[in-house]
Design a protein around this motif. Structure first.
Motif, PDB file in Angstrom:
ATOM      1  N   LEU A  19       0.824  -1.207   0.000  1.00  0.00           N
ATOM      2  CA  LEU A  19       0.000   0.000   0.000  1.00  0.00           C
ATOM      3  C   LEU A  19       0.860   1.259   0.000  1.00  0.00           C
ATOM      4  N   TRP A  20       1.931   1.231   0.785  1.00  0.00           N
ATOM      5  CA  TRP A  20       2.834   2.391   0.855  1.00  0.00           C
ATOM      6  C   TRP A  20       3.522   2.622  -0.491  1.00  0.00           C
ATOM      7  N   LEU A  21       3.951   1.551  -1.131  1.00  0.00           N
ATOM      8  CA  LEU A  21       4.622   1.666  -2.422  1.00  0.00           C
ATOM      9  C   LEU A  21       3.674   2.202  -3.490  1.00  0.00           C
ATOM     10  N   LEU A  22       2.417   1.764  -3.472  1.00  0.00           N
ATOM     11  CA  LEU A  22       1.436   2.242  -4.446  1.00  0.00           C
ATOM     12  C   LEU A  22       1.187   3.738  -4.313  1.00  0.00           C
ATOM     13  N   ARG A  23       1.247   4.228  -3.074  1.00  0.00           N
ATOM     14  CA  ARG A  23       0.978   5.647  -2.824  1.00  0.00           C
ATOM     15  C   ARG A  23       2.190   6.536  -3.079  1.00  0.00           C
ATOM     16  N   SER A  24       3.393   6.007  -2.822  1.00  0.00           N
ATOM     17  CA  SER A  24       4.572   6.873  -2.805  1.00  0.00           C
ATOM     18  C   SER A  24       5.528   6.693  -3.988  1.00  0.00           C
ATOM     19  N   GLN A  25       5.379   5.611  -4.759  1.00  0.00           N
ATOM     20  CA  GLN A  25       6.350   5.332  -5.808  1.00  0.00           C
ATOM     21  C   GLN A  25       5.665   5.097  -7.159  1.00  0.00           C
ATOM     22  N   LYS A  26       6.470   5.209  -8.208  1.00  0.00           N
ATOM     23  CA  LYS A  26       5.983   4.867  -9.536  1.00  0.00           C
ATOM     24  C   LYS A  26       5.683   3.367  -9.579  1.00  0.00           C
ATOM     25  N   LYS A  27       4.773   2.988 -10.443  1.00  0.00           N
ATOM     26  CA  LYS A  27       4.307   1.614 -10.493  1.00  0.00           C
ATOM     27  C   LYS A  27       5.450   0.626 -10.687  1.00  0.00           C
ATOM     28  N   GLU A  28       6.350   0.902 -11.639  1.00  0.00           N
ATOM     29  CA  GLU A  28       7.429  -0.026 -11.943  1.00  0.00           C
ATOM     30  C   GLU A  28       8.411  -0.142 -10.778  1.00  0.00           C
ATOM     31  N   THR A  29       8.767   1.021 -10.197  1.00  0.00           N
ATOM     32  CA  THR A  29       9.691   1.011  -9.056  1.00  0.00           C
ATOM     33  C   THR A  29       9.075   0.277  -7.862  1.00  0.00           C
ATOM     34  N   GLY A  30       7.816   0.560  -7.598  1.00  0.00           N
ATOM     35  CA  GLY A  30       7.132  -0.099  -6.487  1.00  0.00           C
ATOM     36  C   GLY A  30       7.089  -1.602  -6.662  1.00  0.00           C
ATOM     37  N   LYS A  31       6.842  -2.058  -7.901  1.00  0.00           N
ATOM     38  CA  LYS A  31       6.807  -3.499  -8.170  1.00  0.00           C
ATOM     39  C   LYS A  31       8.174  -4.124  -7.948  1.00  0.00           C
ATOM     40  N   GLN A  32       9.234  -3.448  -8.373  1.00  0.00           N
ATOM     41  CA  GLN A  32      10.585  -3.975  -8.178  1.00  0.00           C
ATOM     42  C   GLN A  32      10.905  -4.134  -6.694  1.00  0.00           C
ATOM     43  N   VAL A  33      10.592  -3.099  -5.919  1.00  0.00           N
ATOM     44  CA  VAL A  33      10.888  -3.134  -4.481  1.00  0.00           C
ATOM     45  C   VAL A  33      10.079  -4.228  -3.794  1.00  0.00           C
ATOM     46  N   PHE A  34       8.805  -4.348  -4.145  1.00  0.00           N
ATOM     47  CA  PHE A  34       7.959  -5.369  -3.512  1.00  0.00           C
ATOM     48  C   PHE A  34       8.448  -6.774  -3.858  1.00  0.00           C
ATOM     49  N   ASP A  35       8.815  -6.990  -5.113  1.00  0.00           N
ATOM     50  CA  ASP A  35       9.341  -8.303  -5.520  1.00  0.00           C
ATOM     51  C   ASP A  35      10.637  -8.616  -4.780  1.00  0.00           C
ATOM     52  N   MET A  36      11.484  -7.606  -4.601  1.00  0.00           N
ATOM     53  CA  MET A  36      12.731  -7.817  -3.859  1.00  0.00           C
ATOM     54  C   MET A  36      12.451  -8.205  -2.416  1.00  0.00           C
ATOM     55  N   ALA A  37      11.447  -7.553  -1.820  1.00  0.00           N
ATOM     56  CA  ALA A  37      11.089  -7.860  -0.436  1.00  0.00           C
ATOM     57  C   ALA A  37      10.604  -9.299  -0.316  1.00  0.00           C
ATOM     58  N   LEU A  38       9.764  -9.727  -1.262  1.00  0.00           N
ATOM     59  CA  LEU A  38       9.280 -11.113  -1.251  1.00  0.00           C
ATOM     60  C   LEU A  38      10.430 -12.100  -1.385  1.00  0.00           C
ATOM     61  N   ASN A  39      11.319 -11.837  -2.333  1.00  0.00           N
ATOM     62  CA  ASN A  39      12.457 -12.730  -2.539  1.00  0.00           C
ATOM     63  C   ASN A  39      13.392 -12.742  -1.326  1.00  0.00           C
ATOM     64  N   SER A  40      13.543 -11.588  -0.685  1.00  0.00           N
ATOM     65  CA  SER A  40      14.404 -11.507   0.498  1.00  0.00           C
ATOM     66  C   SER A  40      13.873 -12.389   1.613  1.00  0.00           C
ATOM     67  N   ILE A  41      12.551 -12.329   1.845  1.00  0.00           N
ATOM     68  CA  ILE A  41      11.955 -13.160   2.883  1.00  0.00           C
ATOM     69  C   ILE A  41      12.089 -14.642   2.537  1.00  0.00           C
ATOM     70  N   PHE A  42      11.934 -14.965   1.257  1.00  0.00           N
ATOM     71  CA  PHE A  42      12.081 -16.358   0.821  1.00  0.00           C
ATOM     72  C   PHE A  42      13.489 -16.879   1.117  1.00  0.00           C
ATOM     73  N   TRP A  43      14.502 -16.092   0.738  1.00  0.00           N
ATOM     74  CA  TRP A  43      15.872 -16.517   0.985  1.00  0.00           C
ATOM     75  C   TRP A  43      16.195 -16.533   2.481  1.00  0.00           C
ATOM     76  N   GLY A  44      15.650 -15.566   3.203  1.00  0.00           N
ATOM     77  CA  GLY A  44      15.844 -15.558   4.646  1.00  0.00           C
ATOM     78  C   GLY A  44      15.248 -16.788   5.305  1.00  0.00           C
ATOM     79  N   PHE A  45      14.064 -17.214   4.819  1.00  0.00           N
ATOM     80  CA  PHE A  45      13.424 -18.410   5.353  1.00  0.00           C
ATOM     81  C   PHE A  45      14.280 -19.649   5.071  1.00  0.00           C
ATOM     82  N   LEU A  46      14.797 -19.755   3.850  1.00  0.00           N
ATOM     83  CA  LEU A  46      15.629 -20.905   3.507  1.00  0.00           C
ATOM     84  C   LEU A  46      16.887 -20.961   4.374  1.00  0.00           C
TER      85      LEU A  46
END
Length: 283
Positions: A19-46
Motif C-alpha cells: 500500500l505504501w509503495l502504491l501511494r509513494s512510488q511509480k508503479k514499476e519502481t514499487g513493483k521492483q521493491v515489492f518483488d525484492m522484499a518477497l524474494n528476500s523473505i524467501f531466501w531468509g526463510f531458507l
C-alpha cells in the motif's frame, strides 16, 4: 505459536508495504521493491530453515529428518535475517534504486512487522493465575497446567521399575513416543543432546514408549542402541499410561516441575533449544 504470530505479522507487513509503495512510488519502481522484499523473505526463510545444518551438524548427521521438523532457532533466525537484508540491499543496488528508498522500504516493513507482532501478542495474551506450588492447598490431579501430574509406575528395558512420584524435587520432561513415528525419530537425538548437557539431579527425562503400538521389544532395543540413548526409556506395555496422559498424537511431552505440577503440554517434536527454554522458564 510465536513463529505463527511472527508469520502473520510478516503478511501484514507485506500488505502495508504494498500500500505504501502504491501511494509513494511509480508503479514499476514499487513493483521492483515489492518483488525484492518477497524474494528476500524467501531466501531468509531458507537460510533460517537450513541453518541447523551449520549450527548443529552432528544432530543433522544423526537425524537428517531434523531438517524437516526443526529450524536453526534464534541463532538461525538471526542468520536468516542478515541474509535477507544483504540480498535486499545488493539487489536494490544492482537495480540502481536510491539508498533513501531502500532505507524507507526496510523501515516501513520492519516497523509494521514489529508492531504487528506486538499487537497480536497483546490481543492473544490471557492473564493466567500464577501456579502456586508452595502453598498448603493440594493441587488437583489432572493434565491441565497447575494440576498434579497423575502418578504411574513403569518398567525400563532392563526391568527396573520407575515411579514418577519418586522424582519429586527434579524437573521432568515426560515424553510419549514410538519407534515408527517420524517426528519422534527426529526429536530423539535432540533429546539425547539436551540430556547430556544437563545435570540429571535437576532435570530428568522419562521417555514413555507406547509399546502396544510396536512390533516387538527388539525393535525398541535396536532403535535405542543405534542412537546411543542414555536417558530412561519406559515401556507402556498395557497402554494405560499413554491413555491416561492422552498420548494419541506423538510425540507429546509434559513439562513437570519439581513439585510434580504440570507446567506445559507440548504436542509435536522439540529441539534442544526449545527444551532448554522451557526448563529455564519453569520455577
Amino acid at each position: 505459536m510465536k513463529w505463527i504470530i511472527f508469520g502473520i505479522a510478516i503478511v501484514i507487513g507485506f500488505v502495508l508495504l504494498k500500500l505504501w509503495l502504491l501511494r509513494s512510488q511509480k508503479k514499476e519502481t514499487g513493483k521492483q521493491v515489492f518483488d525484492m522484499a518477497l524474494n528476500s523473505i524467501f531466501w531468509g526463510f531458507l537460510i533460517w530453515k537450513g541453518s541447523l545444518l551449520l549450527l548443529e551438524p552432528k544432530l543433522v548427521i544423526e537425524s537428517p529428518m531434523s531438517l524437516v521438523y526443526f529450524t536453526g532457532g534464534t541463532r538461525g533466525f538471526i542468520l536468516g535475517l542478515l541474509g535477507a537484508l544483504i540480498y535486499f540491499v545488493l539487489k536494490a543496488r544492482k537495480l540502481k534504486i536510491a539508498n533513501l528508498m531502500i532505507l524507507q522500504s526496510i523501515g516501513v516493513f520492519t516497523f509494521t512487522v514489529l508492531s504487528g507482532t506486538f499487537v497480536i501478542n497483546l490481543f492473544l495474551h490471557e492473564d493466567k493465575p500464577k501456579i502456586n506450588t508452595t502453598g498448603t492447598k493440594t493441587a488437583e490431579i489432572g493434565l491441565q497446567e497447575g494440576n498434579k501430574a497423575p502418578d504411574f509406575q513403569l518398567k525400563k528395558l532392563n526391568g527396573i521399575d520407575v515411579k514418577l512420584s519418586d522424582l519429586q524435587g527434579t524437573k521432568v520432561i515426560l515424553n510419549f513416543w514410538a519407534t515408527w513415528c517420524p517426528p519422534c525419530k527426529a526429536e530423539i537425538p535432540h533429546m539425547q543432546d539436551f540430556y547430556e548437557s544437563r545435570n540429571q539431579t535437576e532435570v530428568e527425562i522419562l521417555a514413555v514408549n507406547l509399546t502396544t503400538s510396536e512390533k516387538n521389544l527388539e525393535n525398541i532395543k535396536g532403535f535405542l542402541s543405534e542412537r546411543k540413548i542414555t536417558f530412561p526409556v519406559l515401556l507402556d506395555q498395557e497402554g494405560n499410561v499413554g491413555d491416561q496422559y492422552r498420548g494419541m498424537t506423538i510425540p507429546t511431552s509434559y513439562l513437570i516441575d519439581s513439585k510434580g505440577i504440570v507446567r506445559k503440554k507440548i504436542i509435536g517434536p522439540m529441539d534442544k533449544e526449545m527444551m532448554n527454554q522451557l526448563i529455564e522458564n519453569m520455577e
